[in-house]
Design a protein around this motif. Sequence first.
Motif: not given
Length: 227
Positions: A102-127
């Motif tokens: 997104f142009q406005n980045y689409g991140l949760v500003e009060t979360w950490t960088a890793d927490q924002n990435i972890a949201v997408a990682a929930r749907f990754v099929a890996a340990g």
Amino acid sequence: MTTTRSRPRRGPAPAAISIDAHDIRKTIDGRPIWSGLSFTLDQPGLIALSGPSGSGKTTLLNCLGLLDTVSGGELIIDGNDVTKPQEERRRQLYRHRIGFLFQNYGLVETWTADQNIAVAARFVAAGKERVRLARREALERVGLDGRHDAKIHTLSGGEQQRVALARLIVKRPALILADEPTSALDPTNAALVLDTLRELADDGALVILATHHRSVIERCDALLSLP
């Protein structure tokens, strides 16, 4: 349409996705945004979506990303008729096959960088450990090594867009929709965004990039124009 560059893959390639649009149109509050659009995109690559201001580029991206629906015609994504998608099928496609920059980045500003990435990682099929390492490696790849615990609101605009890129790198969606992702960035961060999107396209993703910059269009494999 073919990709013109080749790079070593950095992970498993996403299964190819296709888009078939037949005479689609979009109307908002009785006002036509666009009509009579027909196109087919069936190979990985970097596609420029261009058109004058107000031509409906963002609206088309939202329809392709299943955040909105077309008003008429037929839209087929990944073999599914999404003209009026069933909610469960829409949810599955959005979670597992589609990613946004997104142009406005689409991140949760009060979360950490890793927490924002972890949201997408929930749907990754890996340990869990493999996904955790993938999150750190993605941040390293976009030049944010060691910044995983940084709160988003403490990062610059360019750094926030890098976090959004890292989220895509981890999720590895088959379809990436980028809405003017370089418009608010300095040349260094803009180049990093374009280089990363190119690598994701070369690795098997279909990337549709809305832009009005000729220099960006020239880096793409094909052009989809709105009147």
